[in-house]
Design a protein around this motif. Structure first.
Motif, PDB file in Angstrom:
ATOM      1  N   GLY A   1       0.863  -1.297  -0.075  1.00 43.09           N
ATOM      2  CA  GLY A   1      -0.041   0.036  -0.023  1.00 43.09           C
ATOM      3  C   GLY A   1       0.940   1.278  -0.128  1.00 43.09           C
ATOM      4  O   GLY A   1       2.025   1.081  -0.389  1.00 43.09           O
ATOM      5  N   GLY A   2       0.157   2.146   0.263  1.00 44.06           N
ATOM      6  CA  GLY A   2       0.852   3.514   0.329  1.00 44.06           C
ATOM      7  C   GLY A   2       1.641   3.948   1.448  1.00 44.06           C
ATOM      8  O   GLY A   2       1.520   3.203   2.584  1.00 44.06           O
ATOM      9  N   SER A   3       2.220   5.120   1.568  1.00 46.28           N
ATOM     10  CA  SER A   3       3.070   5.428   2.660  1.00 46.28           C
ATOM     11  C   SER A   3       2.246   6.234   3.662  1.00 46.28           C
ATOM     12  O   SER A   3       1.480   7.429   3.062  1.00 46.28           O
ATOM     13  CB  SER A   3       4.395   6.292   2.205  1.00 46.28           C
ATOM     14  OG  SER A   3       5.074   6.653   3.283  1.00 46.28           O
ATOM     15  N   PRO A   4       2.572   6.101   4.845  1.00 45.93           N
ATOM     16  CA  PRO A   4       1.817   6.932   5.837  1.00 45.93           C
ATOM     17  C   PRO A   4       2.422   8.404   5.729  1.00 45.93           C
ATOM     18  O   PRO A   4       3.517   8.832   5.363  1.00 45.93           O
ATOM     19  CB  PRO A   4       2.003   6.422   7.069  1.00 45.93           C
ATOM     20  CG  PRO A   4       3.389   5.934   7.179  1.00 45.93           C
ATOM     21  CD  PRO A   4       3.016   5.338   5.469  1.00 45.93           C
ATOM     22  N   PRO A   5       1.631   9.565   5.856  1.00 45.71           N
ATOM     23  CA  PRO A   5       2.247  10.940   6.029  1.00 45.71           C
ATOM     24  C   PRO A   5       3.050  11.207   7.034  1.00 45.71           C
ATOM     25  O   PRO A   5       3.105  10.300   7.997  1.00 45.71           O
ATOM     26  CB  PRO A   5       0.976  11.742   6.098  1.00 45.71           C
ATOM     27  CG  PRO A   5       0.070  10.996   6.990  1.00 45.71           C
ATOM     28  CD  PRO A   5       0.124   9.485   6.486  1.00 45.71           C
ATOM     29  N   ALA A   6       4.192  11.969   6.698  1.00 46.36           N
ATOM     30  CA  ALA A   6       5.191  12.401   8.071  1.00 46.36           C
ATOM     31  C   ALA A   6       4.434  12.671   9.064  1.00 46.36           C
ATOM     32  O   ALA A   6       3.177  13.581   9.046  1.00 46.36           O
ATOM     33  CB  ALA A   6       6.050  13.481   7.318  1.00 46.36           C
ATOM     34  N   ASP A   7       5.222  12.732  10.167  1.00 48.74           N
ATOM     35  CA  ASP A   7       4.325  13.353  11.549  1.00 48.74           C
ATOM     36  C   ASP A   7       4.903  14.791  11.600  1.00 48.74           C
ATOM     37  O   ASP A   7       3.871  15.579  12.474  1.00 48.74           O
ATOM     38  CB  ASP A   7       5.088  12.754  12.831  1.00 48.74           C
ATOM     39  CG  ASP A   7       4.896  11.168  12.757  1.00 48.74           C
ATOM     40  OD1 ASP A   7       3.755  10.844  13.263  1.00 48.74           O
ATOM     41  OD2 ASP A   7       5.685  10.383  12.752  1.00 48.74           O
ATOM     42  N   ALA A   8       5.582  15.494  10.879  1.00 45.17           N
ATOM     43  CA  ALA A   8       5.636  16.659  10.793  1.00 45.17           C
ATOM     44  C   ALA A   8       6.425  17.320   9.703  1.00 45.17           C
ATOM     45  O   ALA A   8       7.296  16.467   9.148  1.00 45.17           O
ATOM     46  CB  ALA A   8       6.409  17.395  12.196  1.00 45.17           C
ATOM     47  N   PHE A   9       6.406  18.651   9.109  1.00 47.72           N
ATOM     48  CA  PHE A   9       7.192  19.283   8.092  1.00 47.72           C
ATOM     49  C   PHE A   9       8.264  19.965   9.111  1.00 47.72           C
ATOM     50  O   PHE A   9       8.032  20.169  10.184  1.00 47.72           O
ATOM     51  CB  PHE A   9       6.361  20.145   7.247  1.00 47.72           C
ATOM     52  CG  PHE A   9       5.477  19.431   6.411  1.00 47.72           C
ATOM     53  CD1 PHE A   9       5.949  18.586   5.616  1.00 47.72           C
ATOM     54  CD2 PHE A   9       4.128  19.688   6.485  1.00 47.72           C
ATOM     55  CE1 PHE A   9       5.143  18.126   4.456  1.00 47.72           C
ATOM     56  CE2 PHE A   9       3.469  19.182   5.480  1.00 47.72           C
ATOM     57  CZ  PHE A   9       3.688  18.175   4.675  1.00 47.72           C
TER      58      PHE A   9
END
Length: 573
Positions: free
Chosen positions: A193-201
């Motif tokens: 599946g896809g990658s989870p989003p980053a926890d922060a920029f």
């Protein structure tokens, strides 16, 4: 930052004169000015961010990593020692590596990784190059924390083609994960599946006040009213393209990908992973604290992403310390027009010599695929659309890295590691943007292979990149190692030679081009640097899925057109 840089260059020059005898350049390599030495120790560092303490991989226990300073035509020698349990390589992004392909850095393309406890010395010359570059890890997803700026100044006495700024500041945009990024990549690939989003920029490693436990974890630039500052913007982020803006201030773009541009003024820029942009900002507003904001540009459909922006401060000296920062207005996450407006405005500073007679044209589709599930445990391993697995491809071939580097196999004639049959056009033409067979996973499967394209030395090359809508149209930042190229045109929809509008007078000269969402981009360059050069999407999850290929440029005539032999300390797989 500016005064530090000047002092560092003076100190570096002194060191260079002391040690010049030890670093005689190889007779094949172009001779440079000074030689600058750096020692990189890849080490873990314990950091606390976002209410969480973890170990991250860094260089010299600094995050972001140390700045490498040089001048045009200088030789740079960096010894990298790996003191972590992970495999490591360093890529010098945007450096054209003239006759120094062995030191380019992408794992399994030009070298095997530097294994735990081992060292490798990178040696290259900044031949006719100056501006803002950066270095980063080029193995697994270590680029999430292993990165830093590479700043190359013009030769002594050569001014910038714009008024000298009062100060300059490096501003590196990044992403931060609470998870171990090496394990995260393995988990994403295993899931299908896809990658989870980053926890922060992050801006220079700082998330800013919008995230938990981060009210004091904020980057700040102190500015003097009415002075002009140059910001060297670098996107070292892993999987996201980003907008950047400063509240109530205009930015004038003067350089993109380490090449001067005609000044272009805007109130927002989009910086894709792998891209650098230099902007001039004048502190011409009432005294106060102004937000510098970094937020997401997500052009694909149905993809989760981090939507909390990272904030830094553009802080006027004299502003009350307890005053609230003026908010910056970022574009909406899918504002394609903002991206197009800036691209439309980019022009090389002067008229340039674009190849007019083309010897080779490649038509290269870029995009994602969904492969049918072949796992016996589909719930764990087939989490892509319609219970398939995600892949990515160029001309519907997913690139598979070989067990040894392509360059070593090519140089030593080791058979069975790669093939030379990357197609110059997709095997099947259809309406790439709107008529792709979207009933995934039917008819959207990519073929696997370590396919390369061999190019004769001196060939005038044109590449048309075409975005596809097989899964979703999306802006793809495509990076070509070993070269910069003229971006002669781009547009929306399917490429049509009869209606395409090319700029052959003053197109921008770049090393990473954002192929527009649901559109195309055309580039040209002369293949005058022999070696093995990776061409790939700089969104790391796309690269992990195989969105790339390799261009092999053959030797020309004589030693100045011939790839030298490998270094003695080249890492082994």
């Amino acid at each position: 930052m500016a005064n530090l840089a000047t002092l560092f260059l003076l100190f570096s020059s002194l060191l260079s004169s002391l040690y010049a005898v030890q670093a005689m350049p190889h007779k094949h390599w172009p001779s440079g000015g000074s030689t600058r030495f750096y020692d990189f120790k890849v080490q873990t560092l314990r950091v606390t961010k976002l209410c969480n303490t973890k170990e991250i991989v860094t260089v010299n226990k600094i995050f972001p990593g140390p700045v490498v300073y040089a001048q045009e035509d200088d030789r740079i020698i960096v010894t990298v020692t790996n003191e972590t349990p992970y495999n490591v390589t360093i890529h010098w992004h945007g450096v054209r590596q003239k006759l120094s392909c062995w030191f380019d850095g992408p794992s399994y393309i030009t070298q095997c990784p530097i294994q735990a406890g081992q060292s490798f010395t990178y040696e290259f010359t900044m031949v006719k190059q100056k501006g803002t570059f950066f270095w980063h890890a080029h193995v697994s997803w270590l680029r999430a924390t292993v990165y830093g700026a590479l700043i190359v100044y013009p030769k002594t006495g050569v001014p910038h083609p714009f008024k000298h700024p009062y100060e300059e500041h490096i501003v590196i945009l990044g992403e931060y994960w609470l998870k171990d990024v090496v394990q995260l990549e393995k988990q994403v690939l295993a899931s299908g599946g896809g990658s989870p989003p980053a926890d922060a920029f992050t801006i220079n490693g700082h998330p800013g006040p919008n995230y938990n436990c981060s009210s004091n974890d904020v980057y700040k630039i102190d500015v003097v009213p009415e002075k002009t500052y140059m910001l060297r913007l670098i996107n070292a982020g892993l999987n996201m393209e980003n907008f950047f803006t400063i509240a109530n201030h205009k930015m004038t773009i003067v350089e993109v990908d380490a090449e001067y541009t005609k000044p272009f003024t805007t109130d927002r820029v989009m910086v894709g992973p792998g891209q650098t942009i230099n902007v001039l900002v004048t502190a011409d507003q009432p005294i106060g604290i102004y937000s510098m904001a970094m937020g997401p540009y997500m052009s694909a459909q149905n993809v989760s992403f981090q939507n909390i922006s990272s904030i830094a401060y553009f802080n006027y000296l004299g502003a009350a310390t307890n005053s609230i920062s003026l908010p910056a207005k970022l574009p909406s996450f899918n504002d394609n027009l903002s991206v197009k407006t800036v691209m439309d405005g980019l022009r090389s500073l002067n008229q340039v010599s674009v190849p007019k007679e083309i010897d080779m044209t490649l038509f290269v589709t870029v995009g994602l695929n969904v492969n049918k599930c072949k796992s016996k445990t589909p719930q764990q391993n087939c989490q892509g659309p319609n219970n398939g697995t995600f892949a990515a491809s160029m001309n519907n071939f997913t690139f598979v890295k070989p067990p040894i580097s392509v360059l070593e196999a090519y140089y030593k004639n080791i058979e069975g590691q790669f093939t030379e049959d990357f197609p110059g056009a997709p095997l099947q033409f259809y309406d790439f943007v709107d008529g792709a067979p979207n009933n995934a996973p039917n008819n959207t499967q990519a073929l696997n292979g370590t396919k390369t394209k061999v190019i004769e030395y001196g060939t005038n090359v044109q590449i048309i990149f075409q975005d596809t809508g097989t899964v979703s149209t999306e802006n793809h930042p495509i990076h070509l190692h070993g070269y910069s190229f003229y971006v002669i045109g781009f547009g929306t929809g399917n490429f049509n030679i009869r209606t395409a509008n090319f700029n052959l007078v003053d197109p921008p000269y770049m090393n990473t081009i954002g192929v527009p969402v649901g559109g195309w981009a055309a580039i040209r360059f002369v293949a005058d640097n022999p070696g093995v050069w990776f061409m790939h999407c700089h969104i790391d999850v796309h690269q992990s899925w195989g969105l790339g290929t390799v261009l092999i440029v053959k030797n020309g005539v004589g030693e100045l057109e011939t790839l030298p032999h490998p270094p003695v300390d080249l890492p082994q797989c």
